[in-house]
Scaffold this active site. Structure first.
Site, short mmCIF file in Angstrom:
data_model
loop_
_atom_site.label_atom_id
_atom_site.label_comp_id
_atom_site.label_asym_id
_atom_site.label_seq_id
_atom_site.Cartn_x
_atom_site.Cartn_y
_atom_site.Cartn_z
N GLY A 12 0.78 -1.23 0.00
CA GLY A 12 0.00 0.00 0.00
C GLY A 12 0.81 1.28 0.00
O GLY A 12 0.34 2.31 0.50
N ASN A 14 1.43 3.02 -2.63
CA ASN A 14 0.68 3.95 -3.51
C ASN A 14 -0.53 4.52 -2.78
O ASN A 14 -0.87 5.69 -2.96
CB ASN A 14 0.27 3.25 -4.80
N ILE A 93 -7.74 -10.55 -11.04
CA ILE A 93 -8.48 -10.32 -12.30
C ILE A 93 -9.87 -9.79 -11.94
O ILE A 93 -10.60 -10.38 -11.14
CB ILE A 93 -8.63 -11.64 -13.11
N LEU A 94 -10.22 -8.66 -12.55
CA LEU A 94 -11.48 -8.01 -12.19
C LEU A 94 -12.67 -8.63 -12.92
O LEU A 94 -12.57 -8.95 -14.11
CB LEU A 94 -11.42 -6.52 -12.58
N ASN A 108 -5.79 2.54 -13.10
CA ASN A 108 -4.83 1.56 -12.58
C ASN A 108 -3.43 2.15 -12.70
O ASN A 108 -3.13 2.87 -13.65
CB ASN A 108 -4.92 0.29 -13.44
N HIS A 110 0.41 1.06 -13.26
CA HIS A 110 1.22 -0.08 -13.71
C HIS A 110 2.69 0.32 -13.71
O HIS A 110 3.04 1.41 -14.19
CB HIS A 110 0.78 -0.53 -15.11
N GLU A 148 -11.76 -3.73 -20.63
CA GLU A 148 -11.91 -5.19 -20.48
C GLU A 148 -10.60 -5.94 -20.71
O GLU A 148 -10.46 -7.09 -20.30
CB GLU A 148 -13.00 -5.72 -21.42
N ASP A 151 -4.31 -4.26 -18.97
CA ASP A 151 -3.43 -3.08 -19.12
C ASP A 151 -3.59 -2.40 -20.48
O ASP A 151 -2.65 -1.82 -21.01
CB ASP A 151 -1.94 -3.47 -18.93
N GLU A 181 5.56 6.34 -9.75
CA GLU A 181 4.22 5.94 -9.27
C GLU A 181 3.64 6.88 -8.24
O GLU A 181 2.48 7.31 -8.35
CB GLU A 181 4.28 4.52 -8.68
C1 GAR Z 1 3.08 -1.17 -7.46
O1 GAR Z 1 4.39 -1.16 -7.95
C2 GAR Z 1 2.09 -1.18 -8.61
O2 GAR Z 1 2.52 -0.43 -9.70
C3 GAR Z 1 2.05 -2.65 -8.93
O3 GAR Z 1 2.01 -3.27 -7.67
C4 GAR Z 1 2.77 -2.48 -6.75
C5 GAR Z 1 1.94 -2.28 -5.50
O4 GAR Z 1 2.71 -1.66 -4.49
N1 GAR Z 1 0.92 -2.98 -9.75
C6 GAR Z 1 0.96 -3.85 -10.74
O5 GAR Z 1 1.95 -4.51 -11.02
C7 GAR Z 1 -0.33 -4.01 -11.53
N2 GAR Z 1 -0.11 -4.74 -12.74
P1 GAR Z 1 2.07 -0.95 -3.24
O6 GAR Z 1 1.09 -1.94 -2.63
O7 GAR Z 1 3.22 -0.66 -2.32
O8 GAR Z 1 1.38 0.30 -3.70
#
Ligand code: GAR
Length: 212
Positions: A12, A14, A93-94, A108, A110, A148, A151, A181
């Protein structure tokens, strides 16, 4: 006030970046009204509780049928009546119905420059491992609207980050988080909350007044 629900699976950071940005005014006109995790032990849930935000946990493991999980997950999201759903490291997967219900209202983050290193199997640390194994000199992160596909939705923001010789996947992951991010995800929410984003014909545009 834009009502934001954040969906998480892990640490978490982000989510924390969103909380911090709301607090220091980099995100205006938005409030996080709920955090949903698919993992009971996700540290993101602790962060949410510490911030006084309501949480819900919906795990596929608790349901014999995927359809049941999908239904409960959609109901959990709907229960917060969000204007925007933010996938911040949500690694499940949503359900299609969820995607359709929140079309152009779900984003999202990525950890690569889409369309590189994205799609099925590209998530978390795996992305950075692949970037290093290809010998890339630049990587980054992308915020996109969710459609749908995997990414494949309209790209809203991207930020490039340098790959440094000798990087490990963990070191590179941290740099991508810090330099990209944690900046572009709050920025995306702020732009949407302030009516500065338009999604049209499969493209996300930042309205002119926001560019200055
Ligand atoms: C982040 O790096 C995010 O970009 C990635 O998961 C991590 C979560 O970190 N998401 C993906 O790879 C989606 N395809 P966090 O829980 O510390 O925010």
């Amino acid at each position: 006030m834009l009502r934001v629900v954040v969906m998480v699976s892990g640490g978490g950071t982000n989510l924390q970046a969103i909380f911090d940005a709301v607090k220091d005014g980099r995100i205006t006109n938005a409030q996080v009204v709920g955090v949903i995790s698919n993992k009971k032990d996700a540290y993101a849930l602790t962060r949410a509780e510490q911030a006084g935000i309501k949480t819900a946990c919906v795990s596929p493991k608790d349901y014999a049928e995927r359809a049941q999980f999908n239904e409960v997950l959609l109901a959990a999201v709907d229960s917060f009546a969000p204007d925007l759903v933010v996938l911040a490291g949500f690694l499940v997967i949503l359900p299609e119905l969820l995607i359709r219900s929140y079309k152009n209202r779900m984003i999202n983050i990525h950890p690569s420059l889409i369309p590189s290193f994205c799609g099925k199997g590209f998530y978390g640390l795996k992305v950075h491992k692949e970037v290093l194994s290809r010998g890339c000199k630049v990587t980054g992160a992308t915020v996109h609207f969710v459609d749908e596909g995997c990414d494949s939705g309209p790209i809203l923001l991207q930020k490039a980050v340098e790959v440094v010789q000798g990087d490990t996947p963990e070191v590179l992951q941290r740099r991508v988080m810090e330099q990209a991010e944690w900046q572009i995800l709050p920025r995306a929410i702020d732009l949407i909350a302030n009516g500065k984003v338009e999604v049209k014909d499969g493209f996300a545009q930042i309205l002119e007044k926001a560019l200055v």
